[in-house]
Design a protein around this motif. Structure first.
Motif, PDB file in Angstrom:
ATOM      1  N   THR A   1       5.905  -7.919 -15.806  1.00  0.00           N
ATOM      2  CA  THR A   1       5.650  -6.842 -16.394  1.00  0.00           C
ATOM      3  C   THR A   1       4.784  -6.328 -16.739  1.00  0.00           C
ATOM      4  O   THR A   1       3.821  -5.165 -16.124  1.00  0.00           O
ATOM      5  CB  THR A   1       6.984  -6.026 -16.596  1.00  0.00           C
ATOM      6  N   ALA A   2       3.653  -7.089 -17.682  1.00  0.00           N
ATOM      7  CA  ALA A   2       2.038  -6.796 -17.978  1.00  0.00           C
ATOM      8  C   ALA A   2       1.557  -6.093 -16.941  1.00  0.00           C
ATOM      9  O   ALA A   2       0.350  -5.893 -16.684  1.00  0.00           O
ATOM     10  CB  ALA A   2       1.404  -7.717 -18.966  1.00  0.00           C
ATOM     11  N   PHE A   3       1.551  -7.853 -15.678  1.00  0.00           N
ATOM     12  CA  PHE A   3       0.583  -7.098 -14.685  1.00  0.00           C
ATOM     13  C   PHE A   3       1.113  -6.208 -13.900  1.00  0.00           C
ATOM     14  O   PHE A   3       0.454  -5.695 -13.079  1.00  0.00           O
ATOM     15  CB  PHE A   3       0.781  -8.597 -13.483  1.00  0.00           C
ATOM     16  N   ALA A   4       2.242  -6.035 -13.783  1.00  0.00           N
ATOM     17  CA  ALA A   4       2.501  -4.223 -13.176  1.00  0.00           C
ATOM     18  C   ALA A   4       2.186  -3.457 -13.432  1.00  0.00           C
ATOM     19  O   ALA A   4       1.680  -2.196 -13.097  1.00  0.00           O
ATOM     20  CB  ALA A   4       4.277  -4.396 -13.103  1.00  0.00           C
ATOM     21  N   ALA A   5       2.039  -3.224 -15.106  1.00  0.00           N
ATOM     22  CA  ALA A   5       2.252  -1.916 -15.280  1.00  0.00           C
ATOM     23  C   ALA A   5       0.318  -1.663 -15.575  1.00  0.00           C
ATOM     24  O   ALA A   5       0.062  -0.607 -15.278  1.00  0.00           O
ATOM     25  CB  ALA A   5       1.992  -2.491 -17.213  1.00  0.00           C
ATOM     26  N   ILE A   6      -0.697  -2.998 -15.191  1.00  0.00           N
ATOM     27  CA  ILE A   6      -2.018  -3.450 -15.202  1.00  0.00           C
ATOM     28  C   ILE A   6      -2.302  -2.875 -13.976  1.00  0.00           C
ATOM     29  O   ILE A   6      -3.324  -2.117 -13.627  1.00  0.00           O
ATOM     30  CB  ILE A   6      -2.420  -4.204 -16.044  1.00  0.00           C
ATOM     31  N   GLY A   7      -1.349  -3.312 -13.097  1.00  0.00           N
ATOM     32  CA  GLY A   7      -1.764  -2.646 -11.831  1.00  0.00           C
ATOM     33  C   GLY A   7      -1.256  -1.142 -10.622  1.00  0.00           C
ATOM     34  O   GLY A   7      -1.924  -0.280 -10.843  1.00  0.00           O
TER      35      GLY A   7
END
Length: 161
Positions: free
Chosen positions: A68-74
């Motif tokens: 989820t953190a990677f998705a938000a950064i993406g």
């Protein structure tokens, strides 16, 4: 008329387990005690396996939070790329920064929760992940996100000016 004497009452009180042995027999009582011990051991074993399952569930939850953190950064990077020529120009960067900082916050929260759960539980049949590994993974995602935010605001078309 049958009368109870004091000696028979004393004898009943002196019987082990309050006279249960007389009703059930000594062998039956010993079997029941053995069965109770076996059930206690089985319950302790189930509790140990439950702790192991909880640790594995925490690992999966941590991985989900990191995704989820990677998705938000993406999403933040994508927003900046797609709406880079937005008017006013700082608005696209501000919205991108918001999503990237959200990803950083999620990574921090995931690390805190996972480490606190791992500290509370002990493993029995599975290997527990080491807290430094969890921390390194989370802190590297957070550092990358913060560097990305700095790059969004400091770099201007790839040039420092």
């Amino acid at each position: 008329m049958i009368c109870c004497t004091n000696s028979s009452a004393r004898q009943r009180r002196a019987e082990p387990f309050g006279g249960l042995a007389r009703w059930f027999g000594v062998a039956d009582l010993e079997q029941k005690l053995e069965l109770a011990e076996e059930r206690t051991e089985a319950a302790e074993k189930r509790t140990e396996f439950a702790e192991d399952r909880t640790i594995q569930a925490t690992e999966r939850t941590f991985a989900g939070w990191m995704r989820t953190a990677f998705a938000a950064i993406g999403v933040g990077i994508g927003f900046h790329v797609v709406f880079g020529e937005f008017d006013p120009p700082w608005l696209a960067r501000a919205i991108a920064t918001l999503f990237i900082l959200l990803g950083v916050t999620i990574a921090y929260t995931a690390e805190r929760r996972a480490c606190s759960t791992f500290d509370r539980l002990s493993t029995h049949a599975v290997d527990r992940p080491k807290a430094p590994s969890i921390r390194w993974m989370s802190w590297s995602v957070m550092a990358g996100g913060l560097l990305l935010v700095a790059g969004l605001w400091i770099l201007n078309d790839g040039n420092l000016s």
